[in-house]
Design an enzyme around this catalytic site. Structure first.
Site, PDB file in Angstrom:
ATOM      1  N   GLY A   9       0.764  -1.112  -0.175  1.00 49.12           N
ATOM      2  CA  GLY A   9       0.160   0.130   0.063  1.00 49.12           C
ATOM      3  C   GLY A   9       0.755   1.218  -0.018  1.00 49.12           C
ATOM      4  O   GLY A   9       1.961   1.200  -0.579  1.00 49.12           O
ATOM      5  N   CYS A  10       0.352   2.291   0.521  1.00 51.73           N
ATOM      6  CA  CYS A  10       0.943   3.720   0.577  1.00 51.73           C
ATOM      7  C   CYS A  10       2.706   3.132   1.091  1.00 51.73           C
ATOM      8  O   CYS A  10       2.661   2.595   2.328  1.00 51.73           O
ATOM      9  CB  CYS A  10       0.512   4.594   1.509  1.00 51.73           C
ATOM     10  SG  CYS A  10       1.291   6.252   1.877  1.00 51.73           S
ATOM     11  N   PHE A  11       3.669   3.650   0.395  1.00 51.09           N
ATOM     12  CA  PHE A  11       4.916   3.364   1.010  1.00 51.09           C
ATOM     13  C   PHE A  11       5.420   4.160   2.231  1.00 51.09           C
ATOM     14  O   PHE A  11       6.267   3.963   2.877  1.00 51.09           O
ATOM     15  CB  PHE A  11       5.972   3.505   0.137  1.00 51.09           C
ATOM     16  CG  PHE A  11       6.102   4.735  -0.985  1.00 51.09           C
ATOM     17  CD1 PHE A  11       5.585   6.068  -0.590  1.00 51.09           C
ATOM     18  CD2 PHE A  11       6.495   4.900  -2.284  1.00 51.09           C
ATOM     19  CE1 PHE A  11       5.464   7.137  -1.338  1.00 51.09           C
ATOM     20  CE2 PHE A  11       6.623   5.992  -3.275  1.00 51.09           C
ATOM     21  CZ  PHE A  11       6.203   6.927  -2.758  1.00 51.09           C
ATOM     22  N   TRP A  12       4.743   5.489   2.456  1.00 55.05           N
ATOM     23  CA  TRP A  12       5.051   5.831   3.634  1.00 55.05           C
ATOM     24  C   TRP A  12       5.106   4.853   5.100  1.00 55.05           C
ATOM     25  O   TRP A  12       5.965   5.140   5.525  1.00 55.05           O
ATOM     26  CB  TRP A  12       4.230   7.199   3.988  1.00 55.05           C
ATOM     27  CG  TRP A  12       4.364   8.247   2.830  1.00 55.05           C
ATOM     28  CD1 TRP A  12       5.354   8.456   1.856  1.00 55.05           C
ATOM     29  CD2 TRP A  12       3.421   9.375   2.861  1.00 55.05           C
ATOM     30  NE1 TRP A  12       4.834   9.412   1.111  1.00 55.05           N
ATOM     31  CE2 TRP A  12       3.610   9.902   1.567  1.00 55.05           C
ATOM     32  CE3 TRP A  12       2.108   9.441   3.130  1.00 55.05           C
ATOM     33  CZ2 TRP A  12       2.970  11.044   1.170  1.00 55.05           C
ATOM     34  CZ3 TRP A  12       1.581  10.778   2.770  1.00 55.05           C
ATOM     35  CH2 TRP A  12       1.798  11.592   1.579  1.00 55.05           C
TER      36      TRP A  12
END
Length: 157
Positions: A9-12
């Site tokens: 998902g979102c890499f952050w």
């Protein structure tokens, strides 16, 4: 040192979570296994490049094994959902394990098989060799360290 690239998902959030694990010596966020060279964030978000938002991880195998690392990865994703994690939707948010060393494949397959026992629906997390990885723009690197309280689909507490 060993290397692996994980898409969750979102890499952050993936980067922030992984960077807190003992034995992880380096993390970078970027775009993995797409068709366009050196894509921008906007291009990846358009869905036409085929890249997954991913986190490159360099780890010390004498401190953490690939099996242990994958167990931690499974704990922060829903591997049964295609192209979605949390509120994020699109092919760039698919889950994947992209390996750099062919010798890691057996460990990955075994780990995925073990994880499948926890679900009724099939796991859709990709397992593929890393074909390409382009580092994301600087403002994405260590994003949640620079922006505490920023958006994250992973519970980091």
């Amino acid at each position: 040192m060993k290397e692996i690239v994980l898409a969750g998902g979102c890499f952050w959030g993936v980067e922030e979570y992984m960077s807190r694990i003992e034995g992880i010596v380096e993390t970078k966020v970027g775009y993995a296994n797409g068709i366009k060279e050196n894509p921008s964030y906007e291009e990846v978000c358009s869905g036409v490049t085929g890249h997954a938002e991913a986190c490159y991880i360099k780890y010390d195998e004498s401190i953490i094994s690939l099996e242990e690392l994958l167990n931690k990865f499974w704990s922060i994703i829903d591997p049964t959902v295609l192209n979605k994690q949390g509120n994020d939707r699109g092919t760039q948010y698919r889950t994947g394990i992209f390996y750099l060393d062919e010798k890691d494949l057996n460990v990955i397959i075994k780990s995925k098989y073990q994880e499948q026992k926890n679900y009724r629906k099939p796991i859709v997390t990709e397992v593929e060799p890393l074909k390409c990885f382009y580092e994301a723009e600087e403002y994405h690197q260590k994003y949640l360290k620079k922006n505490p309280g920023g958006y994250c689909h992973i519970h980091l507490d």
